[in-house]
Design an enzyme around this catalytic site. Sequence first.
Site, short mmCIF file in Angstrom:
data_model
loop_
_atom_site.label_atom_id
_atom_site.label_comp_id
_atom_site.label_asym_id
_atom_site.label_seq_id
_atom_site.Cartn_x
_atom_site.Cartn_y
_atom_site.Cartn_z
N ASP A 91 0.82 -1.20 0.00
CA ASP A 91 0.00 0.00 0.00
C ASP A 91 0.86 1.26 0.00
OD1 ASP A 91 -2.12 1.78 0.39
OD2 ASP A 91 -3.14 0.43 1.75
N ASP A 92 0.67 2.12 -1.00
CA ASP A 92 1.39 3.40 -1.09
C ASP A 92 2.89 3.24 -1.30
OD1 ASP A 92 -1.10 4.48 -0.63
OD2 ASP A 92 -0.52 5.70 1.09
N LYS A 144 0.36 9.43 -5.76
CA LYS A 144 -0.92 8.76 -5.55
C LYS A 144 -2.09 9.69 -5.86
CE LYS A 144 -3.49 6.99 -1.50
NZ LYS A 144 -3.35 6.64 -0.06
N HIS A 165 -11.12 -3.07 2.18
CA HIS A 165 -11.36 -1.73 1.62
C HIS A 165 -12.21 -1.70 0.36
CE1 HIS A 165 -9.58 2.57 0.93
NE2 HIS A 165 -10.68 2.59 1.65
N HIS A 189 1.63 2.27 3.99
CA HIS A 189 0.61 3.31 4.14
C HIS A 189 0.71 3.94 5.54
CE1 HIS A 189 -3.45 5.05 4.50
NE2 HIS A 189 -3.64 4.82 3.21
N CYS A 209 -6.27 3.54 -3.37
CA CYS A 209 -6.56 2.25 -2.72
C CYS A 209 -7.78 1.50 -3.23
CB CYS A 209 -6.72 2.47 -1.21
SG CYS A 209 -5.30 3.23 -0.40
N ARG A 262 -8.13 -1.93 -5.65
CA ARG A 262 -8.51 -3.24 -5.11
C ARG A 262 -9.73 -3.81 -5.81
NH1 ARG A 262 -5.34 -3.34 -0.28
NH2 ARG A 262 -4.19 -1.38 -0.44
N LYS A 308 -5.63 -6.10 4.32
CA LYS A 308 -6.56 -4.99 4.10
C LYS A 308 -7.63 -5.37 3.07
CE LYS A 308 -6.40 -0.19 2.35
NZ LYS A 308 -5.52 0.97 2.12
N ASP A 357 -0.60 -0.82 -4.78
CA ASP A 357 -1.93 -0.34 -5.18
C ASP A 357 -1.90 1.04 -5.82
OD1 ASP A 357 -1.39 1.14 -2.87
OD2 ASP A 357 -3.37 0.86 -2.01
N ASN A 358 -0.84 1.79 -5.61
CA ASN A 358 -0.68 3.11 -6.22
C ASN A 358 0.73 3.61 -5.93
OD1 ASN A 358 -3.00 3.65 -3.73
ND2 ASN A 358 -0.95 4.52 -3.44
#
Length: 530
Positions: A34-35, A370, A132, A219, A73, A77, A130, A325-326
Amino acid sequence: MKRNYYLLTLLITLSSLAGWSQDKRPNVILILVDDLGFSDIEPYGASDIHTPNLTELASQGTRFQEFYNNSICAPTRASLLTGQYAHKAGLGYFNVNLGLPAYQGFLNKESPTLAEVLKKAGYSTIISGKWHVGDDYDQWPAQRGFERSFNFVGGASNFYEIGDSTQATVPLYKNNKPFYLPKDRYLTDEITDQAIGFLKEQHHDKKPFFLYLAFNAPHWPLQAPEEETQKYQETYTIGWDSLRTKRYENAIKQGVFPAKQKISAKDTLTQEWNKLTYDEKQYWKRRQQVFAGMIDRVDQSIGKIRQTLKELKVDDNTIIIFLSDNGAQGGDRARIYTSRNTGTVGSAGSYDVQNSNWSQTGNSPLRSYKDNPYEGGIGAPFIVWYPKEVKANTIKRGTGHLIDIAPTLYDYAQAKYPNTNYGTATNTLPGVSLRKLLNTDLAQVERNQALFWERAGNRAVRFGKWKLVSTYRNGNKVELYDIDTDRGENHNVASQHPEVVTQLEELYKKWAKENDVVNYDRIKGQSSFR
Protein backbone atom coordinates in the site's frame (compact mmCIF):
# COMPACT_ATOMS: atom_id res chain seq x y z
CA MET A 1 -29.12 -53.31 -5.39
CA LYS A 2 -28.51 -51.12 -2.35
CA ARG A 3 -25.13 -52.68 -1.82
CA ASN A 4 -24.12 -51.93 -5.42
CA TYR A 5 -25.32 -48.32 -5.02
CA TYR A 6 -23.22 -47.76 -1.88
CA LEU A 7 -20.21 -49.40 -3.51
CA LEU A 8 -20.54 -47.16 -6.56
CA THR A 9 -20.85 -44.07 -4.34
CA LEU A 10 -17.73 -45.08 -2.42
CA LEU A 11 -15.75 -45.59 -5.63
CA ILE A 12 -16.82 -42.16 -6.96
CA THR A 13 -15.84 -40.51 -3.66
CA LEU A 14 -12.44 -42.21 -3.57
CA SER A 15 -11.86 -41.32 -7.21
CA SER A 16 -12.73 -37.71 -6.49
CA LEU A 17 -10.35 -37.56 -3.51
CA ALA A 18 -7.59 -39.10 -5.58
CA GLY A 19 -8.20 -36.52 -8.26
CA TRP A 20 -7.78 -33.63 -5.82
CA SER A 21 -4.61 -35.15 -4.33
CA GLN A 22 -3.14 -35.18 -7.83
CA ASP A 23 -4.28 -31.67 -8.72
CA LYS A 24 -1.22 -30.13 -10.35
CA ARG A 25 -2.63 -26.67 -10.94
CA PRO A 26 -0.44 -23.96 -9.39
CA ASN A 27 -1.08 -22.33 -6.06
CA VAL A 28 -1.32 -18.53 -6.19
CA ILE A 29 -0.06 -15.87 -3.79
CA LEU A 30 -1.08 -12.33 -4.74
CA ILE A 31 0.86 -9.80 -2.65
CA LEU A 32 -0.40 -6.22 -2.61
CA VAL A 33 1.36 -3.46 -0.68
CA ASP A 34 0.00 0.00 0.00
CA ASP A 35 1.39 3.40 -1.09
CA LEU A 36 4.71 1.95 -2.25
CA GLY A 37 6.45 4.14 -4.82
CA PHE A 38 7.87 2.87 -8.11
CA SER A 39 11.48 2.83 -6.85
CA ASP A 40 10.84 1.99 -3.19
CA ILE A 41 12.29 -1.55 -3.47
CA GLU A 42 15.71 -2.76 -4.58
CA PRO A 43 14.63 -4.43 -7.86
CA TYR A 44 13.27 -1.05 -9.00
CA GLY A 45 16.12 1.19 -7.88
CA ALA A 46 16.08 1.56 -4.07
CA SER A 47 19.58 0.56 -3.04
CA ASP A 48 18.86 2.34 0.26
CA ILE A 49 16.11 -0.07 1.41
CA HIS A 50 16.96 -3.69 2.23
CA THR A 51 14.59 -6.03 0.33
CA PRO A 52 16.54 -9.26 -0.31
CA ASN A 53 13.45 -11.45 -0.69
CA LEU A 54 11.92 -9.24 -3.35
CA THR A 55 15.31 -9.04 -5.03
CA GLU A 56 15.43 -12.83 -5.18
CA LEU A 57 11.89 -13.04 -6.56
CA ALA A 58 12.87 -10.52 -9.23
CA SER A 59 16.11 -12.28 -10.16
CA GLN A 60 14.28 -15.60 -10.46
CA GLY A 61 11.20 -14.08 -12.11
CA THR A 62 9.96 -11.37 -14.45
CA ARG A 63 9.55 -7.62 -13.85
CA PHE A 64 7.53 -5.14 -15.87
CA GLN A 65 8.71 -1.64 -16.68
CA GLU A 66 5.12 -0.55 -17.16
CA PHE A 67 2.36 -1.94 -14.98
CA TYR A 68 -0.65 0.19 -14.13
CA ASN A 69 -2.98 0.54 -11.16
CA ASN A 70 -5.89 2.93 -10.50
CA SER A 71 -3.89 5.54 -8.54
CA ILE A 72 -5.63 5.01 -5.18
CA CYS A 73 -6.56 2.25 -2.72
CA ALA A 74 -10.20 1.20 -3.13
CA PRO A 75 -10.54 1.52 -6.92
CA THR A 76 -7.30 -0.43 -7.37
CA ARG A 77 -8.51 -3.24 -5.11
CA ALA A 78 -11.82 -3.36 -6.93
CA SER A 79 -10.06 -3.92 -10.27
CA LEU A 80 -7.53 -6.35 -8.80
CA LEU A 81 -10.17 -8.53 -7.16
CA THR A 82 -12.63 -8.58 -10.06
CA GLY A 83 -10.68 -7.96 -13.27
CA GLN A 84 -13.04 -5.05 -14.02
CA TYR A 85 -12.46 -1.35 -14.36
CA ALA A 86 -13.30 0.14 -10.96
CA HIS A 87 -16.51 1.85 -12.10
CA LYS A 88 -17.84 -1.39 -13.58
CA ALA A 89 -17.21 -3.11 -10.23
CA GLY A 90 -18.97 -0.34 -8.25
CA LEU A 91 -16.00 1.59 -6.84
CA GLY A 92 -15.43 4.34 -9.38
CA TYR A 93 -14.70 6.83 -6.64
CA PHE A 94 -13.93 5.23 -3.27
CA ASN A 95 -15.54 3.03 -0.60
CA VAL A 96 -18.33 5.58 -0.08
CA ASN A 97 -21.81 5.31 -1.57
CA LEU A 98 -22.53 8.24 -3.87
CA GLY A 99 -25.91 6.94 -5.01
CA LEU A 100 -24.98 5.64 -8.46
CA PRO A 101 -24.20 2.02 -9.42
CA ALA A 102 -20.70 2.87 -10.62
CA TYR A 103 -20.06 4.77 -7.37
CA GLN A 104 -21.86 2.62 -4.79
CA GLY A 105 -18.66 2.09 -2.78
CA PHE A 106 -18.64 -1.73 -2.63
CA LEU A 107 -18.17 -4.61 -5.05
CA ASN A 108 -21.28 -5.40 -7.04
CA LYS A 109 -22.53 -8.94 -7.64
CA GLU A 110 -22.08 -8.61 -11.41
CA SER A 111 -18.32 -8.65 -10.82
CA PRO A 112 -17.24 -12.00 -9.32
CA THR A 113 -14.13 -11.83 -7.15
CA LEU A 114 -11.01 -13.88 -7.71
CA ALA A 115 -11.98 -15.84 -4.60
CA GLU A 116 -15.49 -16.61 -5.88
CA VAL A 117 -14.25 -17.85 -9.24
CA LEU A 118 -11.27 -19.81 -7.90
CA LYS A 119 -13.32 -21.35 -5.10
CA LYS A 120 -15.75 -22.76 -7.65
CA ALA A 121 -12.75 -24.05 -9.58
CA GLY A 122 -11.65 -26.12 -6.57
CA TYR A 123 -9.20 -23.76 -4.86
CA SER A 124 -8.91 -22.99 -1.15
CA THR A 125 -9.32 -19.21 -0.84
CA ILE A 126 -7.57 -17.07 1.77
CA ILE A 127 -7.19 -13.39 2.57
CA SER A 128 -4.95 -11.82 5.16
CA GLY A 129 -4.70 -8.02 5.38
CA LYS A 130 -6.56 -4.99 4.10
CA TRP A 131 -10.00 -5.24 2.41
CA HIS A 132 -11.36 -1.73 1.62
CA VAL A 133 -13.95 -2.70 -1.01
CA GLY A 134 -17.08 -2.89 1.13
CA ASP A 135 -17.70 -1.75 4.69
CA ASP A 136 -20.95 -3.54 5.56
CA TYR A 137 -21.01 -7.09 6.89
CA ASP A 138 -22.54 -8.59 3.75
CA GLN A 139 -19.70 -7.06 1.70
CA TRP A 140 -16.81 -8.53 3.70
CA PRO A 141 -14.30 -11.07 2.36
CA ALA A 142 -16.02 -14.13 3.84
CA GLN A 143 -19.17 -13.12 1.98
CA ARG A 144 -17.28 -12.66 -1.31
CA GLY A 145 -15.67 -16.06 -1.68
CA PHE A 146 -12.89 -16.19 0.91
CA GLU A 147 -13.10 -19.38 2.99
CA ARG A 148 -10.48 -18.18 5.46
CA SER A 149 -10.21 -14.49 6.27
CA PHE A 150 -8.17 -12.24 8.53
CA ASN A 151 -8.60 -8.58 7.75
CA PHE A 152 -9.48 -5.05 8.64
CA VAL A 153 -12.29 -3.58 6.62
CA GLY A 154 -11.41 0.08 5.96
CA GLY A 155 -8.61 1.96 4.29
CA ALA A 156 -6.10 2.67 7.07
CA SER A 157 -5.13 1.13 10.36
CA ASN A 158 -2.71 1.65 13.20
CA PHE A 159 0.06 -0.93 13.25
CA TYR A 160 -0.10 -1.22 17.04
CA GLU A 161 -3.08 -1.56 19.35
CA ILE A 162 -3.28 1.35 21.80
CA GLY A 163 -6.77 0.59 23.12
CA ASP A 164 -8.10 -2.53 24.83
CA SER A 165 -10.27 -5.46 23.85
CA THR A 166 -13.44 -3.46 24.49
CA GLN A 167 -12.30 -0.36 22.59
CA ALA A 168 -9.88 -1.63 19.96
CA THR A 169 -8.16 0.97 17.78
CA VAL A 170 -7.15 -1.73 15.29
CA PRO A 171 -10.52 -3.24 14.30
CA LEU A 172 -9.61 -6.70 13.02
CA TYR A 173 -11.75 -9.69 12.08
CA LYS A 174 -10.90 -13.34 11.72
CA ASN A 175 -13.49 -15.36 9.82
CA ASN A 176 -16.01 -12.58 10.49
CA LYS A 177 -15.40 -12.53 14.26
CA PRO A 178 -13.66 -9.61 16.08
CA PHE A 179 -9.96 -10.19 16.72
CA TYR A 180 -7.92 -8.24 19.27
CA LEU A 181 -4.33 -7.43 18.29
CA PRO A 182 -2.13 -8.10 21.34
CA LYS A 183 -0.25 -5.17 22.84
CA ASP A 184 3.19 -4.59 21.28
CA ARG A 185 2.27 -6.85 18.36
CA TYR A 186 3.09 -5.31 14.97
CA LEU A 187 0.22 -5.62 12.48
CA THR A 188 2.43 -6.59 9.52
CA ASP A 189 3.71 -9.54 11.56
CA GLU A 190 0.17 -10.57 12.52
CA ILE A 191 -1.04 -10.40 8.91
CA THR A 192 1.91 -12.61 7.94
CA ASP A 193 1.46 -15.17 10.72
CA GLN A 194 -2.28 -15.43 10.15
CA ALA A 195 -1.60 -16.14 6.48
CA ILE A 196 0.94 -18.80 7.43
CA GLY A 197 -1.54 -20.39 9.84
CA PHE A 198 -4.19 -20.51 7.13
CA LEU A 199 -1.73 -22.04 4.65
CA LYS A 200 -0.91 -24.81 7.12
CA GLU A 201 -4.60 -25.40 7.81
CA GLN A 202 -5.63 -25.64 4.19
CA HIS A 203 -2.72 -27.94 3.36
CA HIS A 204 -4.84 -30.80 4.72
CA ASP A 205 -7.57 -29.99 2.18
CA LYS A 206 -5.41 -31.42 -0.61
CA LYS A 207 -6.44 -28.56 -2.89
CA PRO A 208 -4.49 -25.79 -4.60
CA PHE A 209 -4.78 -22.49 -2.77
CA PHE A 210 -5.23 -18.81 -3.56
CA LEU A 211 -3.81 -16.42 -0.95
CA TYR A 212 -4.49 -12.70 -1.23
CA LEU A 213 -1.87 -11.15 1.05
CA ALA A 214 -2.78 -7.47 1.34
CA PHE A 215 -0.30 -5.59 3.52
CA ASN A 216 -1.26 -2.07 4.61
CA ALA A 217 2.41 -1.09 4.88
CA PRO A 218 3.89 1.33 4.04
CA HIS A 219 0.61 3.31 4.14
CA TRP A 220 0.36 5.89 6.92
CA PRO A 221 0.46 6.08 9.90
CA LEU A 222 4.24 5.75 9.76
CA GLN A 223 4.88 3.10 12.41
CA ALA A 224 7.58 0.44 12.53
CA PRO A 225 9.47 -1.65 15.09
CA GLU A 226 12.39 0.40 16.38
CA GLU A 227 14.91 -2.28 15.42
CA GLU A 228 13.91 -1.83 11.78
CA THR A 229 14.01 1.96 11.98
CA GLN A 230 17.48 1.94 13.51
CA LYS A 231 18.89 -0.03 10.57
CA TYR A 232 18.55 3.16 8.54
CA GLN A 233 20.03 5.57 11.09
CA GLU A 234 22.64 7.01 8.71
CA THR A 235 21.05 6.12 5.39
CA TYR A 236 19.14 9.31 4.69
CA THR A 237 21.74 11.96 5.43
CA ILE A 238 22.02 12.11 1.63
CA GLY A 239 18.64 13.87 1.48
CA TRP A 240 15.76 13.46 -0.94
CA ASP A 241 17.22 15.49 -3.82
CA SER A 242 20.37 13.41 -4.22
CA LEU A 243 18.62 10.13 -3.47
CA ARG A 244 15.98 10.85 -6.10
CA THR A 245 18.70 11.12 -8.75
CA LYS A 246 20.50 8.03 -7.46
CA ARG A 247 17.33 5.95 -7.70
CA TYR A 248 16.76 7.18 -11.24
CA GLU A 249 20.25 5.99 -12.19
CA ASN A 250 19.68 2.66 -10.41
CA ALA A 251 16.34 2.14 -12.17
CA ILE A 252 18.12 2.45 -15.51
CA LYS A 253 20.83 0.01 -14.40
CA GLN A 254 18.16 -2.43 -13.23
CA GLY A 255 16.48 -2.17 -16.61
CA VAL A 256 13.11 -1.04 -15.24
CA PHE A 257 13.37 2.47 -16.69
CA PRO A 258 14.42 3.09 -20.31
CA ALA A 259 18.04 4.09 -20.78
CA LYS A 260 18.59 7.63 -22.06
CA GLN A 261 15.16 8.78 -20.92
CA LYS A 262 15.11 11.69 -18.47
CA ILE A 263 13.84 11.76 -14.92
CA SER A 264 10.64 13.74 -14.38
CA ALA A 265 11.07 17.43 -13.63
CA LYS A 266 11.43 18.25 -9.94
CA ASP A 267 8.25 19.09 -8.08
CA THR A 268 8.61 22.77 -7.20
CA LEU A 269 6.47 22.32 -4.09
CA THR A 270 9.05 20.08 -2.40
CA GLN A 271 11.61 21.65 -0.11
CA GLU A 272 15.33 21.92 -0.92
CA TRP A 273 17.19 19.48 1.32
CA ASN A 274 20.31 21.62 1.52
CA LYS A 275 18.30 24.59 2.76
CA LEU A 276 16.94 22.76 5.82
CA THR A 277 18.33 23.35 9.28
CA TYR A 278 20.10 20.57 11.15
CA ASP A 279 17.04 19.87 13.31
CA GLU A 280 14.75 19.82 10.29
CA LYS A 281 17.01 17.29 8.60
CA GLN A 282 16.91 15.08 11.68
CA TYR A 283 13.13 15.24 11.72
CA TRP A 284 12.77 14.33 8.05
CA LYS A 285 15.45 11.63 8.21
CA ARG A 286 13.53 9.93 11.01
CA ARG A 287 10.34 9.84 8.94
CA GLN A 288 12.06 8.13 6.01
CA GLN A 289 13.83 5.71 8.36
CA VAL A 290 10.43 4.57 9.61
CA PHE A 291 9.07 4.30 6.07
CA ALA A 292 12.07 2.17 5.06
CA GLY A 293 11.62 0.03 8.17
CA MET A 294 8.01 -0.66 7.21
CA ILE A 295 9.07 -1.90 3.78
CA ASP A 296 11.94 -3.90 5.28
CA ARG A 297 9.48 -5.73 7.56
CA VAL A 298 7.18 -6.54 4.63
CA ASP A 299 10.15 -8.04 2.79
CA GLN A 300 10.98 -10.18 5.82
CA SER A 301 7.35 -11.31 5.88
CA ILE A 302 7.59 -12.40 2.26
CA GLY A 303 10.62 -14.44 3.26
CA LYS A 304 8.59 -16.15 6.01
CA ILE A 305 5.81 -16.97 3.57
CA ARG A 306 8.29 -18.48 1.13
CA GLN A 307 9.86 -20.55 3.91
CA THR A 308 6.41 -21.90 4.76
CA LEU A 309 5.93 -22.91 1.12
CA LYS A 310 9.18 -24.88 1.30
CA GLU A 311 8.14 -26.57 4.55
CA LEU A 312 4.84 -27.60 2.97
CA LYS A 313 6.72 -28.75 -0.16
CA VAL A 314 4.62 -26.58 -2.47
CA ASP A 315 7.15 -23.86 -3.34
CA ASP A 316 7.91 -25.37 -6.75
CA ASN A 317 4.26 -25.10 -7.79
CA THR A 318 3.27 -21.66 -6.53
CA ILE A 319 2.89 -18.43 -8.49
CA ILE A 320 3.85 -15.30 -6.55
CA ILE A 321 2.79 -11.89 -7.83
CA PHE A 322 3.91 -8.66 -6.14
CA LEU A 323 2.59 -5.16 -6.82
CA SER A 324 1.56 -1.86 -5.19
CA ASP A 325 -1.93 -0.34 -5.18
CA ASN A 326 -0.68 3.11 -6.22
CA GLY A 327 2.34 5.38 -6.14
CA ALA A 328 3.76 7.01 -3.03
CA GLN A 329 1.64 9.51 -1.13
CA GLY A 330 1.99 13.18 -2.09
CA GLY A 331 0.89 16.27 -0.21
CA ASP A 332 2.55 18.81 2.04
CA ARG A 333 3.36 18.87 5.75
CA ALA A 334 -0.07 20.31 6.55
CA ARG A 335 -1.48 16.80 6.05
CA ILE A 336 0.18 15.54 9.23
CA TYR A 337 -2.48 14.56 11.77
CA THR A 338 -0.88 16.34 14.74
CA SER A 339 -4.04 16.01 16.84
CA ARG A 340 -3.69 12.21 16.74
CA ASN A 341 0.02 12.10 17.51
CA THR A 342 0.87 10.77 20.96
CA GLY A 343 4.46 9.76 20.34
CA THR A 344 7.58 10.04 18.22
CA VAL A 345 7.10 9.17 14.57
CA GLY A 346 7.29 5.41 14.20
CA SER A 347 6.05 4.57 17.67
CA ALA A 348 2.67 3.22 18.75
CA GLY A 349 0.26 6.15 18.92
CA SER A 350 2.13 8.32 16.40
CA TYR A 351 0.16 9.25 13.30
CA ASP A 352 2.49 10.80 10.76
CA VAL A 353 1.97 10.52 7.01
CA GLN A 354 4.33 10.41 4.08
CA ASN A 355 4.32 13.47 1.82
CA SER A 356 5.89 14.88 -1.31
CA ASN A 357 9.39 15.53 0.03
CA TRP A 358 10.34 11.87 0.29
CA SER A 359 7.57 10.56 -1.96
CA GLN A 360 9.05 12.30 -4.99
CA THR A 361 12.07 10.11 -4.33
CA GLY A 362 9.80 7.08 -3.83
CA ASN A 363 8.20 7.57 -7.23
CA SER A 364 11.46 8.47 -8.99
CA PRO A 365 11.98 8.69 -11.91
CA LEU A 366 8.24 9.06 -12.57
CA ARG A 367 6.05 12.14 -12.23
CA SER A 368 3.56 13.01 -9.48
CA TYR A 369 1.95 10.94 -6.72
CA LYS A 370 -0.92 8.76 -5.55
CA ASP A 371 -4.40 9.85 -6.70
CA ASN A 372 -3.05 11.36 -9.91
CA PRO A 373 -3.11 9.93 -13.46
CA TYR A 374 0.55 10.69 -14.16
CA GLU A 375 3.00 7.77 -14.19
CA GLY A 376 4.04 8.29 -10.56
CA GLY A 377 0.43 7.85 -9.47
CA ILE A 378 -0.53 4.85 -11.61
CA GLY A 379 2.84 3.16 -12.26
CA ALA A 380 3.86 0.37 -9.89
CA PRO A 381 6.47 -2.34 -9.42
CA PHE A 382 5.23 -5.65 -10.80
CA ILE A 383 7.06 -8.92 -10.18
CA VAL A 384 5.90 -12.41 -11.19
CA TRP A 385 7.70 -15.50 -9.86
CA TYR A 386 6.90 -18.99 -11.10
CA PRO A 387 10.08 -20.85 -12.11
CA LYS A 388 8.10 -23.64 -13.81
CA GLU A 389 6.94 -21.26 -16.50
CA VAL A 390 7.92 -17.61 -15.96
CA LYS A 391 11.27 -16.54 -17.37
CA ALA A 392 13.98 -15.77 -14.81
CA ASN A 393 15.78 -12.43 -14.42
CA THR A 394 13.71 -10.96 -17.22
CA ILE A 395 12.52 -7.41 -17.83
CA LYS A 396 9.45 -6.85 -19.97
CA ARG A 397 8.14 -3.54 -21.10
CA GLY A 398 4.85 -5.09 -20.10
CA THR A 399 2.27 -2.32 -20.35
CA GLY A 400 0.05 -4.46 -18.14
CA HIS A 401 -2.90 -3.35 -16.01
CA LEU A 402 -4.79 -4.61 -12.99
CA ILE A 403 -7.58 -5.84 -15.27
CA ASP A 404 -5.14 -8.38 -16.71
CA ILE A 405 -4.49 -10.23 -13.44
CA ALA A 406 -7.85 -12.02 -13.19
CA PRO A 407 -7.72 -13.51 -16.71
CA THR A 408 -4.09 -14.47 -16.09
CA LEU A 409 -4.89 -16.35 -12.89
CA TYR A 410 -7.95 -18.01 -14.41
CA ASP A 411 -5.71 -19.13 -17.26
CA TYR A 412 -3.21 -20.76 -14.91
CA ALA A 413 -5.95 -22.21 -12.67
CA GLN A 414 -8.04 -23.54 -15.57
CA ALA A 415 -10.94 -21.70 -13.98
CA LYS A 416 -14.06 -20.86 -15.97
CA TYR A 417 -15.31 -17.31 -15.59
CA PRO A 418 -19.06 -17.60 -14.90
CA ASN A 419 -21.88 -16.17 -16.96
CA THR A 420 -23.88 -15.45 -13.81
CA ASN A 421 -23.05 -14.66 -10.19
CA TYR A 422 -25.67 -14.72 -7.42
CA GLY A 423 -28.29 -15.01 -10.14
CA THR A 424 -27.06 -11.90 -11.96
CA ALA A 425 -25.41 -11.75 -15.39
CA THR A 426 -21.70 -11.05 -14.97
CA ASN A 427 -19.66 -8.26 -16.49
CA THR A 428 -17.34 -9.32 -19.31
CA LEU A 429 -13.64 -9.31 -18.45
CA PRO A 430 -11.93 -6.45 -20.33
CA GLY A 431 -8.34 -7.54 -19.67
CA VAL A 432 -6.07 -10.14 -21.25
CA SER A 433 -4.07 -13.04 -19.87
CA LEU A 434 -0.39 -12.26 -19.32
CA ARG A 435 0.59 -15.93 -19.45
CA LYS A 436 1.87 -15.89 -23.03
CA LEU A 437 3.87 -12.74 -22.33
CA LEU A 438 5.41 -14.27 -19.22
CA ASN A 439 6.60 -17.51 -20.82
CA THR A 440 7.76 -16.27 -24.24
CA ASP A 441 10.08 -13.65 -25.67
CA LEU A 442 7.24 -11.17 -26.20
CA ALA A 443 8.10 -7.77 -24.75
CA GLN A 444 4.63 -6.47 -23.99
CA VAL A 445 0.94 -7.29 -23.88
CA GLU A 446 -0.71 -7.92 -27.22
CA ARG A 447 -3.65 -5.58 -26.75
CA ASN A 448 -5.83 -3.99 -29.40
CA GLN A 449 -7.64 -1.67 -27.01
CA ALA A 450 -6.61 1.40 -25.04
CA LEU A 451 -6.33 1.54 -21.24
CA PHE A 452 -8.39 4.09 -19.30
CA TRP A 453 -8.47 5.91 -15.97
CA GLU A 454 -10.92 8.21 -14.21
CA ARG A 455 -10.86 9.11 -10.57
CA ALA A 456 -12.33 12.31 -9.03
CA GLY A 457 -12.28 14.07 -12.39
CA ASN A 458 -8.70 13.08 -13.21
CA ARG A 459 -8.52 11.22 -16.53
CA ALA A 460 -6.02 9.32 -18.64
CA VAL A 461 -5.92 7.18 -21.77
CA ARG A 462 -2.99 5.01 -22.84
CA PHE A 463 -2.96 3.67 -26.41
CA GLY A 464 0.28 2.49 -27.97
CA LYS A 465 3.01 5.00 -27.18
CA TRP A 466 0.54 7.80 -26.52
CA LYS A 467 -0.87 8.88 -23.19
CA LEU A 468 -3.58 11.51 -22.78
CA VAL A 469 -3.87 13.15 -19.35
CA SER A 470 -6.18 15.74 -17.85
CA THR A 471 -6.60 16.70 -14.20
CA TYR A 472 -9.60 18.24 -12.48
CA ARG A 473 -7.42 20.70 -10.58
CA ASN A 474 -6.04 22.03 -13.85
CA GLY A 475 -9.48 22.53 -15.37
CA ASN A 476 -9.15 19.29 -17.37
CA LYS A 477 -6.73 20.91 -19.78
CA VAL A 478 -5.59 18.14 -22.13
CA GLU A 479 -1.97 16.98 -22.11
CA LEU A 480 -0.35 14.42 -24.41
CA TYR A 481 2.85 12.46 -23.82
CA ASP A 482 4.90 10.07 -25.92
CA ILE A 483 5.76 7.43 -23.31
CA ASP A 484 8.22 5.71 -25.69
CA THR A 485 10.55 8.69 -25.38
CA ASP A 486 9.25 10.55 -22.33
CA ARG A 487 7.96 8.37 -19.51
CA GLY A 488 8.94 11.17 -17.14
CA GLU A 489 6.11 13.19 -18.78
CA ASN A 490 8.24 16.30 -19.17
CA HIS A 491 7.04 17.39 -22.62
CA ASN A 492 3.38 17.98 -23.36
CA VAL A 493 3.01 17.52 -27.13
CA ALA A 494 -0.77 17.96 -27.38
CA SER A 495 -0.49 21.03 -29.61
CA GLN A 496 1.77 19.14 -32.02
CA HIS A 497 -0.56 16.15 -32.43
CA PRO A 498 -4.17 17.39 -32.36
CA GLU A 499 -5.32 14.37 -34.36
CA VAL A 500 -4.01 12.01 -31.65
CA VAL A 501 -5.73 14.06 -28.95
CA THR A 502 -9.03 13.83 -30.84
CA GLN A 503 -8.66 10.09 -31.30
CA LEU A 504 -7.96 9.43 -27.63
CA GLU A 505 -10.74 11.75 -26.49
CA GLU A 506 -13.20 9.81 -28.61
CA LEU A 507 -11.97 6.51 -27.21
CA TYR A 508 -12.35 7.88 -23.69
CA LYS A 509 -15.95 9.05 -24.31
CA LYS A 510 -16.90 5.59 -25.56
CA TRP A 511 -15.26 3.88 -22.56
CA ALA A 512 -16.81 6.33 -20.09
CA LYS A 513 -20.29 5.62 -21.47
CA GLU A 514 -19.76 1.87 -21.31
CA ASN A 515 -18.55 2.08 -17.70
CA ASP A 516 -21.16 4.56 -16.42
CA VAL A 517 -18.57 7.24 -15.64
CA VAL A 518 -20.19 10.59 -14.81
CA ASN A 519 -18.83 14.12 -14.72
CA TYR A 520 -17.08 14.60 -11.39
CA ASP A 521 -19.03 17.78 -10.65
CA ARG A 522 -22.17 15.64 -10.40
CA ILE A 523 -20.85 13.66 -7.42
CA LYS A 524 -18.24 15.99 -5.94
CA GLY A 525 -20.53 17.51 -3.32
CA GLN A 526 -21.53 14.10 -1.95
CA SER A 527 -18.02 12.74 -1.52
CA SER A 528 -16.55 12.54 1.97
CA PHE A 529 -13.05 11.71 0.73
CA ARG A 530 -11.21 14.06 -1.59
